[in-house]
Design an enzyme around this catalytic site. Structure first.
Site, mmCIF file in Angstrom:
data_model
loop_
_atom_site.group_PDB
_atom_site.id
_atom_site.type_symbol
_atom_site.label_atom_id
_atom_site.label_comp_id
_atom_site.label_asym_id
_atom_site.label_seq_id
_atom_site.Cartn_x
_atom_site.Cartn_y
_atom_site.Cartn_z
ATOM 1 N N ASN A 275 0.849 -1.186 0.000
ATOM 2 C CA ASN A 275 0.000 0.000 0.000
ATOM 3 C C ASN A 275 0.889 1.242 0.000
ATOM 4 O O ASN A 275 1.961 1.239 0.600
ATOM 5 C CB ASN A 275 -0.884 0.019 1.251
ATOM 6 C CG ASN A 275 -1.922 1.136 1.178
ATOM 7 O OD1 ASN A 275 -2.833 1.068 0.372
ATOM 8 N ND2 ASN A 275 -1.747 2.172 1.978
ATOM 9 N N TYR B 188 0.496 9.869 4.656
ATOM 10 C CA TYR B 188 0.223 10.129 6.067
ATOM 11 C C TYR B 188 1.342 11.022 6.596
ATOM 12 O O TYR B 188 2.514 10.665 6.484
ATOM 13 C CB TYR B 188 0.201 8.816 6.873
ATOM 14 C CG TYR B 188 -0.492 7.644 6.193
ATOM 15 C CD1 TYR B 188 -1.867 7.654 5.945
ATOM 16 C CD2 TYR B 188 0.244 6.526 5.801
ATOM 17 C CE1 TYR B 188 -2.484 6.563 5.330
ATOM 18 C CE2 TYR B 188 -0.372 5.428 5.197
ATOM 19 C CZ TYR B 188 -1.736 5.448 4.958
ATOM 20 O OH TYR B 188 -2.329 4.373 4.347
ATOM 21 N N ARG B 189 0.987 12.143 7.157
ATOM 22 C CA ARG B 189 2.004 13.102 7.608
ATOM 23 C C ARG B 189 2.905 12.502 8.695
ATOM 24 O O ARG B 189 2.506 11.581 9.406
ATOM 25 C CB ARG B 189 1.333 14.358 8.147
ATOM 26 C CG ARG B 189 0.693 14.120 9.494
ATOM 27 C CD ARG B 189 0.115 15.404 10.054
ATOM 28 N NE ARG B 189 -0.376 15.194 11.387
ATOM 29 C CZ ARG B 189 -1.617 15.475 11.795
ATOM 30 N NH1 ARG B 189 -2.492 16.005 10.956
ATOM 31 N NH2 ARG B 189 -1.977 15.259 13.040
ATOM 32 N N TRP C 65 -0.994 7.544 10.425
ATOM 33 C CA TRP C 65 -2.038 6.860 9.669
ATOM 34 C C TRP C 65 -3.246 6.760 10.567
ATOM 35 O O TRP C 65 -3.181 6.233 11.657
ATOM 36 C CB TRP C 65 -1.585 5.518 9.109
ATOM 37 C CG TRP C 65 -0.915 4.556 10.027
ATOM 38 C CD1 TRP C 65 -1.378 4.091 11.219
ATOM 39 C CD2 TRP C 65 0.342 3.906 9.798
ATOM 40 N NE1 TRP C 65 -0.496 3.195 11.747
ATOM 41 C CE2 TRP C 65 0.567 3.055 10.895
ATOM 42 C CE3 TRP C 65 1.288 3.942 8.768
ATOM 43 C CZ2 TRP C 65 1.709 2.264 11.006
ATOM 44 C CZ3 TRP C 65 2.416 3.156 8.878
ATOM 45 C CH2 TRP C 65 2.621 2.333 9.987
ATOM 46 N N GLU D 64 -1.388 1.022 -5.020
ATOM 47 C CA GLU D 64 -1.271 2.354 -5.618
ATOM 48 C C GLU D 64 -0.214 2.395 -6.716
ATOM 49 O O GLU D 64 -0.276 3.245 -7.607
ATOM 50 C CB GLU D 64 -0.958 3.406 -4.547
ATOM 51 C CG GLU D 64 -2.153 3.857 -3.720
ATOM 52 C CD GLU D 64 -2.550 2.902 -2.610
ATOM 53 O OE1 GLU D 64 -1.901 1.846 -2.452
ATOM 54 O OE2 GLU D 64 -3.534 3.207 -1.899
ATOM 55 N N ASP E 201 -4.488 21.830 10.218
ATOM 56 C CA ASP E 201 -4.913 20.754 9.321
ATOM 57 C C ASP E 201 -5.784 21.218 8.145
ATOM 58 O O ASP E 201 -6.123 22.396 8.041
ATOM 59 C CB ASP E 201 -5.622 19.678 10.156
ATOM 60 C CG ASP E 201 -5.127 18.287 9.806
ATOM 61 O OD1 ASP E 201 -4.973 18.015 8.603
ATOM 62 O OD2 ASP E 201 -4.895 17.485 10.731
HETATM 63 C C1 LIG Z 1 -1.413 16.499 1.966
HETATM 64 C C2 LIG Z 1 -2.166 15.348 2.541
HETATM 65 C C3 LIG Z 1 -1.892 14.907 3.827
HETATM 66 C C4 LIG Z 1 -2.577 13.837 4.388
HETATM 67 N N1 LIG Z 1 -2.272 13.438 5.661
HETATM 68 C C5 LIG Z 1 -2.901 12.361 6.184
HETATM 69 C C6 LIG Z 1 -2.538 11.910 7.477
HETATM 70 O O1 LIG Z 1 -1.696 12.479 8.154
HETATM 71 N N2 LIG Z 1 -3.172 10.797 7.953
HETATM 72 C C7 LIG Z 1 -4.126 10.130 7.230
HETATM 73 O O2 LIG Z 1 -4.623 9.118 7.697
HETATM 74 N N3 LIG Z 1 -4.502 10.568 6.010
HETATM 75 C C8 LIG Z 1 -3.899 11.667 5.469
HETATM 76 N N4 LIG Z 1 -4.252 12.115 4.226
HETATM 77 C C9 LIG Z 1 -5.329 11.412 3.494
HETATM 78 C C10 LIG Z 1 -4.843 10.088 2.936
HETATM 79 O O3 LIG Z 1 -3.710 10.273 2.141
HETATM 80 C C11 LIG Z 1 -5.933 9.408 2.124
HETATM 81 O O4 LIG Z 1 -6.993 9.109 2.995
HETATM 82 C C12 LIG Z 1 -5.455 8.149 1.404
HETATM 83 O O5 LIG Z 1 -6.518 7.629 0.631
HETATM 84 C C13 LIG Z 1 -4.976 7.099 2.359
HETATM 85 O O6 LIG Z 1 -4.519 5.978 1.626
HETATM 86 P P1 LIG Z 1 -4.959 4.513 2.021
HETATM 87 O O7 LIG Z 1 -6.409 4.386 1.598
HETATM 88 O O8 LIG Z 1 -4.054 3.660 1.205
HETATM 89 O O9 LIG Z 1 -4.789 4.361 3.474
HETATM 90 C C14 LIG Z 1 -3.580 13.195 3.647
HETATM 91 C C15 LIG Z 1 -3.869 13.636 2.358
HETATM 92 C C16 LIG Z 1 -3.177 14.701 1.809
HETATM 93 C C17 LIG Z 1 -3.511 15.170 0.423
HETATM 94 MN MN LIG Z 2 -4.451 2.277 -0.358
#
Ligand SMILES: Cc1cc2nc3c(=O)[nH]c(=O)nc-3n(C[C@H](O)[C@H](O)[C@H](O)COP(=O)(O)O)c2cc1C
Ligand SMILES: [Mn+2]
Length: 527
Positions: free
Chosen positions: A171, A175-176, A189, A278, A327
């Site tokens: 995956n 996630y910051r 996450w 991805e 945020d």
């Molecule tokens: C700039 C940016 C920062 C993000 N930061 C976070 C974060 O800190 N934690 C989180 O869970 N999702 C964050 N997201 C949203 C996730 O990237 C998004 O939900 C993504 O689909 C997660 O991937 P996954 O489905 O593979 O878990 C962020 C998105 C962006 C555009």
């Molecule tokens: Mn994913």
């Protein structure tokens, strides 16, 4: 069409007049945010910014706002219109069984195209130009402190790579990461995201199916955070919460790529189904395979052309306070406990370019990524909910707070069926408010939507509340991650739904009168 790497993409931005190089000395502490925020608020999302003289970071450049306009989003994905991507997805979803040889031959180009989606492992790549196993400090990278009340400095545009311990699938999620010190960061996450599930699955394997939930080791954290930790770390499968119970020994490997070509960076944000890698989505978007190389210290692969790669692990029994952080919502998200990422190796290109973003009061760069997801996901939503005509997630509501959807209404209660379907669909579970209108309402026209909703609802009858998971960023829900959602059925009500009064017609002038007035219009001297 596909960009080889971040540098190729930066050149393309430059050629398109979409890049501003900033040569003045600028501090990554707050100053880059202030400049980028002003640019993001300009009417067209301004330009991408390349900071070439970052205070205290000679040799490093910082790229920000690469996705920050509709135009740059299209450029990043190599299309003239986002509908092209939706149409390509539709084409794959719409496959019929081929009839006869001719039908099969006609399908060959599509199969050949599918071959390009799969990532390709190569033996080495530019991300290995510099390999640092011991002599690194994460703050040798120009990590931003974004907002004054942030809990620290945050890596904001990382592609976080994990592996599903059950299926072996990878995956990539964004996630910051809050930088704690030279070798560790937070790993934010949120619990409903795919990497969090990989973490729980690794824990499940570590303690065995009959094992007890883990102890909470963050003893120094305030009690309200400690209960959040129990909640976070507890495996969803059975067993009472037993803080003194057996700890899951072990760790989960993680790799992070920063500064990848744009299709992969964007793919990390896409709310894809958990089992869809991805890397494949990026391959689909760029129509060329993503090239991967093996990591030095962990059993994971990373994009070969990434500017920077961080390799390491998270311990299964360790959480640490993360945040606060200015945020996406325009407010600070509160402190909470998250796993800690321990870095074992850093590899990077010569003269690395650090890619980042800021979030805050919309519109920011993420608004354009979100709008792109809205367009790309429409055909996918229609697989389950074919009655959906169009969707609008207004930027001001940060996507998960408001979804306006138009439907072809066919039976009583149809609007409510659509609401429930949306709440059941991946990350759309977070949608705090869903507004459903009839198909003749243009959901992209907010004035039209407000007129419909305000006129068409009997609030007590047409508003539906439900409970469920809410976004971790929601600061108003009764509990972190759990709260209520609202659906508004603003469709015309039918007798079969118990509405026995007659429904009025919308006011419209007849065509004949319009034509007569068109013909006279100039002579009237009004314009
Ligand atoms: C700039 C940016 C920062 C993000 N930061 C976070 C974060 O800190 N934690 C989180 O869970 N999702 C964050 N997201 C949203 C996730 O990237 C998004 O939900 C993504 O689909 C997660 O991937 P996954 O489905 O593979 O878990 C962020 C998105 C962006 C555009
Ligand atoms: Mn994913």
């Amino acid at each position: 069409m596909a960009y080889d790497d971040l540098r190729d993409w930066i050149s393309a931005l430059d050629r398109a007049g979409e890049l501003k190089r900033i040569r003045a000395e600028i501090d990554p502490i707050l100053e880059i945010t202030e400049i980028t925020d002003r640019v993001s608020k300009s009417a067209d999302g301004g330009s991408a910014l390349l900071f070439e003289n970052v205070k205290g970071y000679r040799g490093w450049h910082v790229l920000i706002n690469q996705f920050g306009s509709a135009h740059r989003m299209k450029l990043a994905l190599g299309v003239d219109s986002l509908d092209e991507i939706a149409a390509r997805i539709h084409q794959f979803l719409d496959v019929k069984s081929p009839e006869g040889l001719l039908g099969k031959i006609k399908m060959l180009p599509m199969l050949a195209e599918m071959g390009k989606f799969f990532p390709k492992t190569v033996s080495s790549g530019p991300c290995k130009e510099v390999i640092r196993r011991d002599d690194f400090d994460l703050l040798q990278m120009p990590v931003l402190r974004c907002w004054p009340k942030d809990g620290g400095r945050f890596i904001t545009l990382p592609c976080v790579i994990t592996r599903d311990p059950r299926t072996g699938k990878r995956n990539v999620g964004m996630y910051r990461m809050q930088v704690y010190d030279a070798r560790s960061t937070g790993m934010h996450w949120q619990r409903q995201k795919v990497a969090a599930e990989h973490y729980r699955d690794t824990m499940r394997a570590a303690v065995g199916s009959a094992g007890l939930p883990p102890a909470v080791t963050a003893a120094s954290s305030p009690p309200h955070l400690r209960s959040a930790a129990v909640d976070l770390m507890a495996r969803s499968g059975g067993g009472a919460i037993e803080p003194e119970g057996e700890r899951p020994q072990g760790k989960m490997e993680v790799a992070v790529a920063i500064g990848t070509e744009p299709a992969l960076t964007f793919a990390a944000v896409i709310p894809a189904p958990p089992d869809v890698e991805e890397f494949m989505i990026a391959g689909f978007l760029r129509q060329k395979p993503v090239e991967l190389v093996k990591c030095e210290t962990v059993d994971l692969e990373v994009p070969a052309t990434a500017e920077i790669v961080l390799e390491g692990y998270v311990n299964l029994d360790e959480l640490r306070t993360e945040g606060p952080f200015g945020d996406h919502t325009g407010f600070y998200s509160l402190e909470d406990l998250y796993p800690v990422f321990h870095v074992t190796c850093v590899t990077h290109r010569e003269k690395p370019i650090y890619a980042t973003t800021i979030v805050g009061k919309p519109p920011m760069e993420d608004a354009w990524m979100g709008k792109t997801i809205e367009r790309i996901f429409l055909p996918l939503m229609r697989v389950t909910l074919p009655e959906i005509v169009d969707v609008n997630l207004p930027v001001e509501a940060v996507f998960h707070n408001l979804m306006i959807v138009s439907i072809r209404k066919s039976y009583p209660g149809h609007a409510r069926k659509v609401m429930n379907g949306i709440w059941a669909m991946g990350q759309a579970m977070f949608t705090k408010c869903i507004v459903v209108v009839d198909e003749d309402c243009d959901v992209q026209n907010i004035r039209e939507v407000v007129l419909r909703v305000a006129n068409h609802i009997d609030p007590e009858r047409d508003i539906q509340f439900t409970l469920g998971p809410v976004d971790s960023l929601d600061h108003a829900s009764r509990l972190p991650n759990f709260g209520s959602k609202m659906g508004i059925d603003a469709t015309r009500k039918w007798p079969t739904e118990g509405f026995t009064r007659s429904w009025p017609d919308e006011i419209r002038m007849d065509e004949a009168t319009k034509k007569r007035m068109d013909a006279m219009w100039k002579k009237l001297g009004i314009e």
